[in-house]
Design an enzyme around this catalytic site. Structure first.
Site, short mmCIF file in Angstrom:
data_model
loop_
_atom_site.label_atom_id
_atom_site.label_comp_id
_atom_site.label_asym_id
_atom_site.label_seq_id
_atom_site.Cartn_x
_atom_site.Cartn_y
_atom_site.Cartn_z
N ASP A 97 42.78 14.47 -69.48
CA ASP A 97 43.93 15.29 -69.84
C ASP A 97 45.20 14.76 -69.17
OD1 ASP A 97 42.11 16.85 -71.14
OD2 ASP A 97 42.48 18.66 -69.96
N TRP A 135 37.47 12.33 -73.92
CA TRP A 135 38.32 11.67 -72.92
C TRP A 135 38.03 10.17 -72.78
CZ3 TRP A 135 34.33 14.83 -70.73
CH2 TRP A 135 34.47 16.17 -71.05
N GLY A 136 37.52 9.54 -73.83
CA GLY A 136 37.22 8.11 -73.78
C GLY A 136 35.94 7.79 -73.04
N GLU A 137 35.19 8.80 -72.64
CA GLU A 137 33.95 8.59 -71.88
C GLU A 137 32.81 8.20 -72.82
OE1 GLU A 137 33.62 8.61 -68.67
OE2 GLU A 137 35.26 9.81 -67.82
N ASP A 176 35.85 19.60 -77.83
CA ASP A 176 35.83 19.13 -76.45
C ASP A 176 34.40 18.75 -76.04
OD1 ASP A 176 37.36 18.57 -74.15
OD2 ASP A 176 38.40 20.49 -74.30
#
Length: 610
Positions: free
Chosen positions: A278, A257-259, A192
């Protein structure tokens, strides 16, 4: 410091200062290789179960073991659901010597030697004896997501001093991966990124003294305010440690998260990478997560998959009382070749949901050996997604009604790449029966939130299987032409099939379809040709509004074709003999890179010919 040591240190520093700085690699220089993780780790999208959506951190070994047993008992394991992954909450503390201590109240079998830390070997061994594989969780920062976002809700936070509660892998990448893979025997790791995003000085858990501040490397929704290069470096370092200690079969899940412009770098390092926040238990959230990966077919393939997050199936509105929505959700993840990670309590699973997620024909679409992600065609509230399958003339088609009203969804033979006027066999994968053969198009009336998943087998249109559209899994976006200042927002991909990044369609080919790849100049695509093709053909395109662009084609690093194109100018086809090359690279270099967004370009009608 002794005088001799000080003198040597001073000389070394002087030499370092005098040495020329190492130039950054030229992103447009051909490499003759495909920079992607080992395909052996995940030749098809991973499938399995994760406890987070069902239990968050209120989980224990008994729940996880019984869920693993349920995968076997229900037959889901035999259908491909093999990974049993532990999520956040398992670490009790980080010891002063840097080792991680397992929360043995959660995992009593870990209360074994070495006594100070415990070991997951007994748990992993049990999972392996079931014929399954085991996964674990950590973060690239000092702290994890639950420590920030479940701060007042979780029963299983790390304990001890501020330093002891820093259980993320920041500063411990090599040691943690050695422990997790070499010592404990795990097969999969989810990493994460909350630790580098949510612990800034203004964070409530930093202000109250619970945790140390970490200047954010990721500012959610703000690529210019983030530091993509440093985020990539941290994930790359972890990836190297994973390969060293876990070997080529270890599965690496990147969860940022695609950031931080992740589309530009994550497919080079991770076997799956999150494209979205999420997933939440709502129709709108499912659609948003779907949209985050929908246009990313050129970024996925064997060994590296777009991940719009775990399945929300089993939770309202995707539970047994909402099978229409559950089927639609599963349909779209399957057609996108997304990982299929269940997240509901399998110990009490309704038969209807087990039947749904266990539909072998639908799973086969997700797991197809060609590794292609489906290509979308939008029409109002409906969507058609076409995925080329490995079997000759076979395509999977998903039709989706996004709206709250009935709608007619349609797919035609141009989108499927089938010969005009030909008849094709049609299999309804949810009904598990053949439909009436179709000619030229298929149209279905779908209920609100409804979806259909079809397998269509027919005669390909001449030349249709040669287009890169038909084989996106062979394409790797090695350089996308964007910078930190000009990156696209979440869910937008720089390289697109049939259109440029701003949704403008490429010029149509002889069959009326917009074939080819649109993207930005100052880009490089690498094609996995594997010696199976003799020629490459495409028509270069430079959109008005920028300077001239030089298009180059390389075969195993050898320049085989080159042409300079002015913006908006017509260009003849560029054809190159690639001589059975293993890797073909397509470079579009702008005359004046500048600091702004480079011009949009296209490899129109791009195709590999035998």
């Amino acid at each position: 410091m002794p005088i001799r040591s000080a003198l040597l240190a001073g000389l070394a520093l002087a030499a370092a200062l005098a040495a020329p700085a190492r130039a950054a690699p030229d992103p447009l220089a051909p490499t003759g290789r495909i920079d992607a993780p080992p395909a052996a780790a995940s030749p098809t999208p991973p499938m399995g179960w994760n406890p987070w959506n069902a239990f968050r951190t209120d989980v224990d070994e008994a729940k996880i073991r019984s869920s693993a047993e349920a995968l076997v008992r229900t037959g889901l394991a035999a259908k491909g659901y093999r990974f049993v992954n532990i999520d956040d909450g398992w670490v009790l503390r980080r010891l002063a010597d840097g080792r991680l201590q397992i929360r043995t109240s959660m995992f009593p079998s870990a209360a074994t030697a070495p006594a100070a830390t415990g070991s997951f070997r007994p748990f992993v061994g049990y999972i392996h004896r079931l014929g399954l594989k085991a996964g674990l969780y950590t973060d690239i920062g000092r702290n994890t997501c639950a420590q920030r976002w479940d701060n007042n809700k979780s029963p299983n936070h790390p304990i001890g001093s501020v330093a002891e509660r820093e259980v993320g892998s920041y500063g411990h990448a090599a040691a943690d991966m050695r422990t997790i893979f070499a010592d404990w025997g795990f097969d999969y790791i989810k990493i994460d990124a909350c630790g580098v995003a949510d612990y800034g000085a203004d964070s409530p858990v930093v202000r109250d003294g619970s945790y140390r501040a970490f200047p954010p490397l990721i500012r959610r929704g703000d690529v210019p305010g983030s530091d993509p290069a440093e985020v990539e470096r941290l994930y790359a370092d972890l990836g190297a440690a994973i390969r060293r200690w876990g070997g080529p079969n270890a599965v690496y899940s990147i969860c940022d998260w695609g950031e931080a412009d992740a589309a530009a770098w994550a497919p080079r390092h991770g076997n799956l990478w999150r494209t979205s926040p999420d997933i939440e238990f709502s129709w709108a959230s499912m659609l948003a997560n779907m949209d985050s990966a929908l246009d990313g077919a050129l970024y996925a393939g064997p060994g590296h998959w777009n991940d719009p997050d775990m399945l929300a199936i089993g939770h309202a509105p995707f539970d047994a009382a909402h099978l229409t929505e559950a089927r639609a959700h599963f349909t779209m993840w399957a057609i996108m070749a997304a990982p299929l990670l269940l997240g509901f309590d399998l110990r009490h699973a309704p038969p209807a949901l087990l039947d749904l997620v266990g539909n072998a024909e639908v799973i086969a679409v997700d797991q197809d050996a060609a590794g292609n992600q489906g290509v979308p065609y939008r029409s109002g509230a409906t969507l058609a997604v076409v995925k080329r399958l490995a079997a000759p003339g076979a395509r999977a088609v998903a039709l989706l009604n996004r709206s709250d009203r009935p709608a007619l969804a349609r797919v035609d033979w141009r989108q499927l790449g089938l010969a005009p006027g030909s008849t094709a066999r049609v299999r309804d994968l949810w009904a598990r029966r053949d439909r009436t053969p179709a000619r030229d198009a298929i149209a279905l009336r779908l209920p609100p939130h409804g979806a259909a998943l079809l397998r269509v087998t027919g005669r390909p249109a001449p030349g249709s299987d040669a287009y890169l559209d038909a084989m996106p899994a062979r394409v790797t976006v090695a350089a996308d032409g964007l910078s930190r200042q000009t990156a696209l927002p979440l869910g937008r991909f720089a390289a697109r099939i049939g259109m440029t990044p701003d949704d403008a369609p490429l010029p149509p080919g002889p069959d009326g379809a917009a074939h080819g790849i649109g993207l930005f100049a100052n880009s490089r695509l690498a094609l996995r040709a594997e010696g199976g093709f003799g020629r490459f053909v495409a028509t270069p395109l430079v959109r008005p509004g920028g300077g001239a662009v030089t298009f180059r084609i390389y075969a195993d690093r050898r320049l085989v074709a080159e042409r300079r194109i002015a913006p908006g100018a017509p260009a003849p086809a560029l054809e190159a003999a690639i001589g059975g090359a293993k890797v073909v690279e397509l470079v579009a270099a702008a005359d004046a890179p500048g600091d702004g967004r480079p011009p949009m370009v296209g490899w129109v009608g791009a195709r590999l010919l035998r």
